[in-house]
Structure formats: structure tokens, C-alpha cells
Design an enzyme around this catalytic site. Structure first.
Site, mmCIF file in Angstrom:
data_model
loop_
_atom_site.group_PDB
_atom_site.id
_atom_site.type_symbol
_atom_site.label_atom_id
_atom_site.label_comp_id
_atom_site.label_asym_id
_atom_site.label_seq_id
_atom_site.Cartn_x
_atom_site.Cartn_y
_atom_site.Cartn_z
ATOM 1 N N THR A 295 40.244 43.333 44.528
ATOM 2 C CA THR A 295 41.283 43.727 43.699
ATOM 3 C C THR A 295 41.297 45.109 43.374
ATOM 4 O O THR A 295 40.447 45.698 43.443
ATOM 5 C CB THR A 295 41.069 42.832 42.377
ATOM 6 O OG1 THR A 295 39.991 43.189 41.567
ATOM 7 C CG2 THR A 295 41.344 41.429 42.777
ATOM 8 N N THR B 96 41.520 47.596 41.012
ATOM 9 C CA THR B 96 40.765 48.530 40.125
ATOM 10 C C THR B 96 39.303 48.586 40.345
ATOM 11 O O THR B 96 38.825 49.561 40.650
ATOM 12 C CB THR B 96 41.049 48.160 38.668
ATOM 13 O OG1 THR B 96 42.460 48.427 38.022
ATOM 14 C CG2 THR B 96 40.021 48.969 37.708
ATOM 15 N N CYS B 97 38.953 47.180 40.653
ATOM 16 C CA CYS B 97 37.710 46.753 41.109
ATOM 17 C C CYS B 97 37.407 47.687 42.484
ATOM 18 O O CYS B 97 35.961 48.083 42.518
ATOM 19 C CB CYS B 97 37.240 45.392 41.411
ATOM 20 S SG CYS B 97 38.083 44.577 39.939
ATOM 21 N N SER B 98 38.214 47.772 43.370
ATOM 22 C CA SER B 98 37.831 48.231 44.474
ATOM 23 C C SER B 98 37.775 49.888 44.873
ATOM 24 O O SER B 98 37.309 50.470 45.537
ATOM 25 C CB SER B 98 38.633 47.792 45.913
ATOM 26 O OG SER B 98 38.354 46.105 46.022
ATOM 27 N N LEU C 74 33.534 49.756 41.538
ATOM 28 C CA LEU C 74 32.376 49.445 42.249
ATOM 29 C C LEU C 74 32.268 50.936 42.999
ATOM 30 O O LEU C 74 31.036 51.091 43.325
ATOM 31 C CB LEU C 74 32.854 48.461 43.285
ATOM 32 C CG LEU C 74 31.883 48.356 44.427
ATOM 33 C CD1 LEU C 74 30.564 47.818 43.878
ATOM 34 C CD2 LEU C 74 32.280 46.951 45.317
#
Length: 182
Positions: free
Chosen positions: A53, A55-57, A61
């Protein structure tokens, strides 16, 4: 989540590389427990709504991955990324993100996430049950610091990000180190 709370004992169903297995998918199932990940270590655990997703990527992270040396300098042994995704998805995401420092933990059934009170519905996005975004510092299985995004709720219209950022967690670690040194 309360400071001083011991993490719940959960079994995670993981896939690990096994060179003795021939073919294009040299992995085998390996169950790991909460103790396998957290016993005797001081770690940062962060959890997010889903692998791959935006924001996560793009932010969370990579920030933890690239800042690993700074976290290690503050006494962190490991950084773990958890999501309510299965091991196949988490392993593929780790490869896609070129992870060398952050280790992924698949919470495919959401059991750990449910037991720490962070399981939310994201049906509004077609995700089903997922983790609310948070981070924590865990020392030998006990929560030392907790960083939860505001607005914890089912089908939240936004994906808040900031409180659980690598920068916020690292700043807390630096302040904690300074207080202990004083």
C-alpha cells in the site's frame, strides 16, 4: 496499549527459504512464536494496514529500513514490520522493497493484531480486517513505548501517518537514552 504490557503469545505461520528444496519456490512452512521474535531482544515493531500500500511502501517501511543503523546505535537489535497479510505476500513485499535490515512478520489471521487491540475493519477500502497503524519499542517481550496513530476506528476515511513514523520512534529512543545517561 499499555506500557509494561507483555505481548500475547501467538504462533505465526511463516515461509522460510530452504536451499534443500529444488525448483522455483524453495520455501517451507515454519511456525514461529512471539518468543522466537521478541525474547531476549530490544526491538522496534511497527504494524501497518497492508503490504504494497502507498504510505507503507513509500514512507514507513523505507524509513525504518534506511534508518536501521541509527536504531541500532540506540540499542535496537531488530526491526520488525507486521501486517495482517499472509507469509507469501509479506515475503514478496520484502523482496520488492529490497529489505536487508527490517524483517517481516506475517499476521495472516490477525490473531496478534486482535490481541493487542489494533484489528480494525477496512471494508470501505475492500481490505477486510487489517491492522491499525502503530509502532512500539519492545524489550524482551514487554512494551516499553507505544506510538499509535490517532483515530483508531473501523472503516476510517483516512490513513493517518506520523505518530508511528521512524523519525518519531527514533526521537523517543534518543530521548530515552539521554535520560538514562543523565
Amino acid at each position: 496499549m499499555n506500557i509494561g504490557y507483555r505481548l500475547p503469545e501467538v504462533t505465526f505461520h511463516t515461509r522460510v527459504r530452504d536451499e534443500s528444496i529444488e525448483g522455483p519456490n524453495p520455501f517451507r512452512w515454519e511456525d514461529k512464536t512471539t518468543a522466537d521474535y521478541f525474547k531476549g531482544k530490544r526491538v522496534v515493531l511497527f504494524s501497518l494496514p497492508g503490504a504494497f500500500t502507498p504510505t507503507c511502501s513509500t514512507y514507513q517501511l523505507p524509513g525504518f529500513e534506511n534508518g536501521f543503523g541509527d536504531f541500532a546505535a540506540e540499542g535496537i537489535d531488530e526491526i520488525y514490520c507486521m501486517s495482517v497479510n499472509d507469509s507469501f505476500v509479506m515475503n514478496k513485499w520484502a523482496i520488492d522493497q529490497d529489505l536487508e535490515n527490517v524483517k517481516v512478520i506475517p499476521d495472516g489471521s490477525g490473531e496478534f493484531t486482535r490481541r493487542v487491540g489494533m484489528l480494525v475493519r477496512k471494508d470501505n477500502l475492500g481490505f477486510g480486517l487489517r491492522s491499525w497503524r502503530y509502532a512500539c519499542v519492545v524489550n524482551d517481550g514487554v512494551i516499553e513505548a507505544w506510538f499509535e496513530e490517532p483515530g483508531l476506528s473501523d472503516n476510517h476515511g483516512e490513513d493517518p501517518y506520523g505518530v508511528s513514523s521512524p523519525e518519531t520512534v527514533l526521537n523517543w529512543l534518543k530521548e530515552d537514552s539521554a535520560e538514562k545517561a543523565a
